[in-house]
Design an enzyme around this catalytic site. Structure first.
Site, short mmCIF file in Angstrom:
data_model
loop_
_atom_site.label_atom_id
_atom_site.label_comp_id
_atom_site.label_asym_id
_atom_site.label_seq_id
_atom_site.Cartn_x
_atom_site.Cartn_y
_atom_site.Cartn_z
CG ASP A 82 -2.04 -1.02 1.11
OD1 ASP A 82 -2.15 -1.65 0.03
OD2 ASP A 82 -2.78 -1.20 2.09
CE1 TYR A 127 -2.92 2.27 -6.75
CE2 TYR A 127 -3.43 3.76 -4.93
CZ TYR A 127 -3.73 3.26 -6.19
OH TYR A 127 -4.80 3.75 -6.89
CG ASP A 128 -0.93 5.06 -0.08
OD1 ASP A 128 -1.86 4.80 -0.87
OD2 ASP A 128 -0.96 4.77 1.13
CB SER A 133 -35.40 -7.78 -18.04
OG SER A 133 -36.61 -7.83 -18.74
CG ASP A 171 -30.22 -9.48 -5.50
OD1 ASP A 171 -30.83 -8.67 -6.21
OD2 ASP A 171 -30.67 -9.91 -4.42
NE ARG A 216 -32.99 -3.91 -18.31
CZ ARG A 216 -34.29 -3.64 -18.48
NH1 ARG A 216 -34.89 -2.79 -17.68
NH2 ARG A 216 -34.98 -4.21 -19.43
CD GLU A 249 -26.72 -6.58 -11.50
OE1 GLU A 249 -27.75 -6.60 -10.78
OE2 GLU A 249 -26.77 -6.56 -12.74
CE1 TYR A 302 -25.18 -8.67 -17.88
CE2 TYR A 302 -24.21 -8.50 -15.69
CZ TYR A 302 -25.20 -8.16 -16.59
OH TYR A 302 -26.21 -7.31 -16.21
CE LYS A 356 -26.17 -14.03 -20.00
NZ LYS A 356 -25.10 -13.05 -19.84
CB CYS A 364 -65.90 1.91 -8.98
SG CYS A 364 -64.26 2.67 -9.08
#
Length: 664
Positions: free
Chosen positions: A34, A37-38, A82, A122, A141, A175, A223, A287, A403
């Protein structure tokens, strides 16, 4: 010269940081500590601050901090569909059988079906646009055609590449997710706890404050390439390999299966390991791998035929049913909603559940004060599965006779109950006016359901054309309407007059005509006048429009009060437009064309070209067909065309016509 050296130095630092990020966030295999990187990161940040220059692929743009005023609309380059859903293996087998039958009845020679099985995430679907190698846009979407721009929010996700090797225009679908560990860490350090990872991710990506988005430490898996200018993929596996090469994060739980038996084995394997994945999934997607087969099978109004989602069984809960509300919608249907004792499901407090109709109530033996079994899938309102035996005293649910909104006597058609008072039943009018003004329809910003109700109550707006007769001075009399709000609504109403034809068709609220069907109808007719005169026989020729939808369209335009309202709208300046209106006449104008056999041109590209030249490309040969274009090894469609004496041309003749001969 100095500026070039500066940019080169910055590009070198960015290249290092992007490589470190890819290894850390996507490959989970850090290259450096780290601290190292910093050191590189702050060296870049200092150069940017000292020279007031930030390159578009700089990792410093991922930090967040920007607070946006509102979400802008974004039209996707290619529609995002979808998926249809299977709840059991029987439904999965039926899906497979339908596809195999379609392939057997076709004229093409395809390889054996191979499937790709992967996780059904999800989270929140995101669609990224890249141009010349840079991330230039990100969107939700939305309805699949128009979403909302969320580029600043997406840039806070460390695993998403800001720069890729591919230099064409491309849209990538994935996602956005909040890892379960990130949710746990967040709740340890924040007083306001997040209840579940799914809502936390969706809330972060749809938050105007990008600091909030950054604080959730989201990730993203990709995906699908939904649009690309130069590459052509033969399989889904090849497409995903392309994404990997361009440094997109692809989940490892992807399997190629040669049979449905293998597919089911992988579903069961994923269900066993789902709690160890570290992210939320609610099923798997299946798929067809071959993209040529996908193109042949095509789409329904809502879903690709070549893909299906297998949903894991949702958990079930019990609670008490304490009441039933009967509601009337814009279609005049009166439907029941169950009122429940509050119950917590996955961090969400549920107080309502679906009861489809009165027959559903009788079939499930649901009564007031009964203990009911409910199931909630994703974020949809839960459904009542049935009644759990108990000793509590219950009461029958009465079927309504009038009604609940206007008191008109109801009538039943099939299993549904309707209110016939379509002209003055307030909830129906509110729903219709709100639908007309909605984003996918006329997109009248500021005309919400609440505002529509206010206009109806205080200005006696009862019909759609009255929206276009609103005056600024009328609005200023209303509570909450001052100069700015009144001016904005008048401008939005005026702006909506220049409407895209598919949106206008959808705005009309014709039964069974969703936004996809509206686009198909616009593509077929090209202008509103012709669509308004559509006949049943020609409507059913349009792919994915069945008898019922065709009947609804014809019936809609025969209603005298609708014809009167449409004429009034046109008089008030509504101008539906569509590109085909400007297209000149060609050899293919108004011809019903069928494609058959193997063609050297990509079938979807040829279809688009023919439609652009005015053709109506249909899927089957009939007495109404004007032309059949036959490639190699044509099958039953060719034989039918010969039988019916329909004109047939081969691919060379087609190329001659497209090349400018025969009067084009």
């Amino acid at each position: 010269m100095m500026e070039n050296l500066l940019i080169k130095k910055m590009e070198d630092l960015i290249e290092k940081l992007n490589l470190y990020n890819y290894h850390y966030y996507t490959l989970d295999a850090p290259l450096v500590e780290d601290a190292q990187y910093d050191e590189v990161y702050y060296a870049l940040k200092k150069l940017e601050e000292d020279n007031d220059l930030v390159l578009p692929n700089s990792p410093t743009t991922k930090v967040g901090g920007e607070i946006l005023e509102k979400f802008e609309k974004h039209r996707h380059l290619s529609r995002l569909y979808s998926m249809d859903k299977a709840q059991n293996y029987q439904e999965l087998m039926l899906w497979d059988e339908r596809n195999r039958r379609a392939l057997e009845n076709g004229d093409e020679n395809f390889p054996e079906i191979e499937y790709v099985v992967e996780l059904k995430f999800d989270g929140l679907t995101i669609n990224l646009t890249y141009e010349e190698g840079y991330l230039v846009n990100a969107a939700t979407r939305g309805n699949g055609i128009i979403g909302e721009e969320i580029l600043p929010q997406v840039k806070t996700i460390s695993s998403i590449p800001l720069q890729i090797d591919y230099k064409g225009i491309m849209e990538v679908q994935g996602e956005g997710l909040m890892p379960l560990k990130a949710l746990e860490r967040y709740n340890e350090t924040h007083s306001e706890k997040l209840k579940n990872a799914r809502n936390a991710a969706a809330g972060a990506l749809r938050n105007l404050d990008t600091k909030v988005t950054r604080s959730r430490n989201l990730t993203a898996y990709f995906y699908n390439v939904s649009y690309i200018t130069t590459e052509e993929f033969k399989t889904d596996v090849e497409m995903k390999e392309f994404l990997r090469k361009n440094k997109f994060q692809i989940n490892d739980e992807i399997y190629r299966c040669s049979s449905l038996k293998e597919v089911i084995e992988k579903i069961e394997h994923i269900e066993k390991i789902r709690k160890d994945l570290g992210i939320l999934i609610d099923g798997v997607t299946i798929k067809i791998n071959d993209l040529g087969i996908r193109e042949f099978l095509g789409y329904t109004n809502k879903f690709p035929r070549w893909a299906i989602a297998y949903k894991f069984e949702a958990e079930e809960y019990t609670t008490k049913l304490v009441g039933v509300n009967w509601n009337v919608g814009r279609s005049a249907k009166v439907t029941p909603t169950a009122l429940l004792e509050p119950v917590d499901i996955d961090g969400v407090t549920v107080r309502r559940a679906t009861l489809n109709n009165y027959d559903d109530i009788l079939r499930k033996k649901v009564k007031l004060n009964s203990t009911v079994l409910i199931r909630r899938s994703n974020d949809v309102i839960p459904e009542i599965l049935g009644v759990v035996p108990s000793e509590d005293e219950t009461q029958e649910i009465e079927k309504p006779t009038h009604c609940p909104a206007c008191g008109t006597e109801l009538f039943q058609e099939g299993v549904h109950i309707f209110c016939p008072n379509t002209l003055s039943c307030e909830p129906q009018l509110i729903s219709r006016l709100t639908h007309f003004a909605s984003r996918d329809a006329m997109n009248i910003e500021g005309l919400s359901e609440k505002t529509v109700a206010q206009l109806m109550k205080e200005l006696h707006i009862k019909k759609i054309p009255q929206i276009y007769e609103l005056k600024r001075e009328d609005l200023l009399k209303l509570e909450g309407f001052k100069d700015k709000r009144s001016d904005n609504l008048i401008k939005a109403v005026e702006k909506s007059k220049n409407v895209y034809l598919p949106n206008f068709i959808y705005a009309l609220g014709i039964n069974n005509v969703g936004i996809k069907t509206a686009y198909d109808l616009a593509e077929r007719y090209g202008n509103f006048s012709d669509f308004r005169r559509a006949q049943f026989d020609e409507l059913v020729e349009i792919r994915d429009i069945g008898d019922k939808t065709a009947e609804e369209i014809v019936k809609y335009f025969k209603e005298s009060h609708i014809a009167e309202a449409l004429d009034k709208l046109m008089d008030l300046g509504i101008k539906p437009h569509y590109e085909q209106e400007q297209k000149k006449q060609s050899y293919f104008s108004d011809k019903k064309v069928v494609l058959t056999g193997t063609l050297s041109m990509k079938r979807s590209d040829l279809k688009k070209q023919l439609i652009a030249l005015g053709a109506d490309v249909v899927s089957s040969v009939s007495g109404n067909t004007d032309l059949v274009i036959a490639g190699e090894s044509p099958g039953s469609k060719y034989a039918k065309a010969l039988e019916l004496n329909v004109k047939i041309i081969d691919e060379q003749e087609l190329k001659d016509i497209l090349g400018g001969r025969d009067g084009i």
